[in-house]
Motif scaffolding. Sequence first.
Motif, mmCIF file in Angstrom:
data_model
loop_
_atom_site.group_PDB
_atom_site.id
_atom_site.type_symbol
_atom_site.label_atom_id
_atom_site.label_comp_id
_atom_site.label_asym_id
_atom_site.label_seq_id
_atom_site.Cartn_x
_atom_site.Cartn_y
_atom_site.Cartn_z
ATOM 1 N N GLY A 131 -12.175 30.857 48.656
ATOM 2 C CA GLY A 131 -13.324 31.560 49.215
ATOM 3 C C GLY A 131 -14.256 32.098 48.148
ATOM 4 N N VAL A 132 -13.680 32.677 47.100
ATOM 5 C CA VAL A 132 -14.513 33.213 46.015
ATOM 6 C C VAL A 132 -15.276 32.082 45.321
ATOM 7 C CG1 VAL A 132 -14.450 34.385 43.788
ATOM 8 C CG2 VAL A 132 -13.037 35.224 45.671
ATOM 9 N N ILE A 133 -14.621 30.933 45.151
ATOM 10 C CA ILE A 133 -15.293 29.786 44.530
ATOM 11 C C ILE A 133 -16.455 29.313 45.389
ATOM 12 C CG2 ILE A 133 -15.010 27.324 43.968
ATOM 13 C CD1 ILE A 133 -12.179 28.034 43.002
ATOM 14 N N ILE A 134 -16.251 29.227 46.701
ATOM 15 C CA ILE A 134 -17.336 28.792 47.598
ATOM 16 C C ILE A 134 -18.516 29.741 47.508
ATOM 17 C CG2 ILE A 134 -17.984 28.494 50.021
ATOM 18 C CD1 ILE A 134 -15.123 27.535 50.537
ATOM 19 N N VAL A 135 -18.239 31.031 47.531
ATOM 20 C CA VAL A 135 -19.320 32.017 47.454
ATOM 21 C C VAL A 135 -20.027 31.948 46.111
ATOM 22 C CG1 VAL A 135 -19.826 34.485 47.427
ATOM 23 C CG2 VAL A 135 -18.234 33.562 49.120
ATOM 24 N N ALA B 18 -17.171 31.993 54.820
ATOM 25 C CA ALA B 18 -18.227 31.546 53.916
ATOM 26 C C ALA B 18 -18.812 30.207 54.360
ATOM 27 C CB ALA B 18 -17.675 31.444 52.492
ATOM 28 N N LEU B 19 -17.952 29.246 54.690
ATOM 29 C CA LEU B 19 -18.434 27.938 55.123
ATOM 30 C C LEU B 19 -19.199 28.028 56.438
ATOM 31 C CD1 LEU B 19 -15.421 25.596 54.250
ATOM 32 C CD2 LEU B 19 -17.701 25.602 53.202
ATOM 33 N N SER C 63 -22.383 28.839 45.702
ATOM 34 C CA SER C 63 -23.448 28.669 46.691
ATOM 35 C C SER C 63 -24.554 29.668 46.414
ATOM 36 C CB SER C 63 -22.891 28.855 48.104
ATOM 37 O OG SER C 63 -21.825 27.963 48.336
ATOM 38 N N ARG C 64 -25.584 29.215 45.709
ATOM 39 C CA ARG C 64 -26.667 30.126 45.352
ATOM 40 C C ARG C 64 -27.460 30.580 46.565
ATOM 41 N NH1 ARG C 64 -29.119 27.222 39.850
ATOM 42 N NH2 ARG C 64 -27.167 27.334 38.645
ATOM 43 N N SER C 65 -27.408 29.782 47.616
ATOM 44 C CA SER C 65 -28.167 30.147 48.815
ATOM 45 C C SER C 65 -27.382 31.067 49.738
ATOM 46 C CB SER C 65 -28.542 28.881 49.602
ATOM 47 O OG SER C 65 -27.375 28.185 50.012
ATOM 48 N N PHE C 66 -26.191 31.468 49.282
ATOM 49 C CA PHE C 66 -25.352 32.306 50.141
ATOM 50 C C PHE C 66 -26.024 33.654 50.338
ATOM 51 C CE2 PHE C 66 -21.326 32.407 52.165
ATOM 52 C CZ PHE C 66 -20.989 33.740 52.281
ATOM 53 N N ALA C 67 -26.324 33.973 51.598
ATOM 54 C CA ALA C 67 -27.131 35.155 51.874
ATOM 55 C C ALA C 67 -26.298 36.379 52.245
ATOM 56 C CB ALA C 67 -28.110 34.856 53.011
ATOM 57 N N THR C 68 -25.030 36.170 52.509
ATOM 58 C CA THR C 68 -24.191 37.280 52.958
ATOM 59 C C THR C 68 -23.412 37.862 51.789
ATOM 60 O OG1 THR C 68 -23.943 36.209 55.096
ATOM 61 C CG2 THR C 68 -22.380 37.954 54.572
ATOM 62 N N THR D 36 -20.881 30.542 57.543
ATOM 63 C CA THR D 36 -22.178 31.160 57.270
ATOM 64 C C THR D 36 -23.137 30.153 56.651
ATOM 65 O OG1 THR D 36 -21.083 33.300 56.927
ATOM 66 C CG2 THR D 36 -23.325 33.065 56.081
ATOM 67 N N LEU D 37 -22.634 29.354 55.712
ATOM 68 C CA LEU D 37 -23.477 28.346 55.073
ATOM 69 C C LEU D 37 -23.955 27.287 56.061
ATOM 70 C CD1 LEU D 37 -21.548 27.788 51.716
ATOM 71 C CD2 LEU D 37 -23.808 28.826 51.995
ATOM 72 N N LEU D 38 -23.110 26.962 57.049
ATOM 73 C CA LEU D 38 -23.450 25.923 58.027
ATOM 74 C C LEU D 38 -24.203 26.481 59.228
ATOM 75 C CD1 LEU D 38 -20.073 23.925 57.996
ATOM 76 C CD2 LEU D 38 -22.241 23.294 56.891
ATOM 77 N N GLY D 39 -24.448 27.767 59.234
ATOM 78 C CA GLY D 39 -25.171 28.372 60.346
ATOM 79 C C GLY D 39 -24.330 28.542 61.599
ATOM 80 N N LEU D 40 -23.008 28.568 61.446
ATOM 81 C CA LEU D 40 -22.101 28.738 62.577
ATOM 82 C C LEU D 40 -21.666 30.203 62.671
ATOM 83 C CD1 LEU D 40 -19.846 25.592 62.005
ATOM 84 C CD2 LEU D 40 -21.713 25.835 63.661
ATOM 85 N N PRO D 41 -21.145 30.626 63.821
ATOM 86 C CA PRO D 41 -20.658 32.009 63.930
ATOM 87 C C PRO D 41 -19.541 32.267 62.924
ATOM 88 C CG PRO D 41 -20.844 31.002 66.099
ATOM 89 C CD PRO D 41 -21.060 29.898 65.100
#
Length: 295
Positions: free
Chosen positions: A110-114, A61-62, A117-122, A64-69
Amino acid sequence: MVIALLESALFAPFGAAFMLRALLGGVLVAALCAVVGTWVVARGMAFLGEALAHGMLPGVALATLLGLPPVLGAAVSAAGMSAAIGALSRRRLSDDTAIGIIFAGMLALGVIIVSRSRSFATDLTAILFGDVLAVRADDLALVGSALAATLVIAIAFHRPFVALAFDPAKAATLRLRPRLARTVLVGLVTLAVVASYQAVGTLLVVALLLAPAATARHWTHRIPQQMALAAALGAVWAYAGLLVSWHAGTAAGASIALTAVTGFLASLALRPAVVALRRPREHPVPAPRPGKVIP
């Protein structure tokens, strides 16, 4: 006519490039998981594979949010989990307790991060279960590289792994360094899960890590043969699951996983009958007649 229909049903789906890549990905993951899964089943570490597969969520999740693989985040999470489990185990906690605590904490994080994060696209489902039909060439290269590395390490540590699985005390007596062997084995489980999850999803990784190895253990006791049989079973079940997915319109990863579990249950049910057939028939001894003695 019948042969043509069978050929169309069994082979035509793999004329599509994405299905062929999915099959190749399934076969590679099956081989990788067969090598690692054989030791996981022998050592009783099934819960570790499950925990690592689903406890990678915070890192994915992190990343993805940071634009990393995402695979980089998965690797960091899995490595952190392995280190934390080892630290808790050294404090005289049982392995299952340590794994359960770290797994619950990582999955909750992980569930809390997702959720925050309203911008979470995955989609969370995509992270946990993946899409084997979306396997790319670089995913295949990653799994292939992980398989090569795993084979080298498994060969180098074969004796310590055998001693660790069957007699840890003897391993220490023979100076085979069981603590190092355990660390390396946990590292192999981590490598298999991280390398495979992006290609086929965590559900399928866990299914192929356990079901083929547990099935092979029913039929042979030699470790190399178990690995070879588990790899073959995993490849066959990947092929069969993809066929089911194609013709029934079901999720590919879940279809392969259910096929693997069904194969394991069928083996479990079939083995007693096969053992009974192989056992030499015992000829009943005739009852002695009165007045006679059988020499």
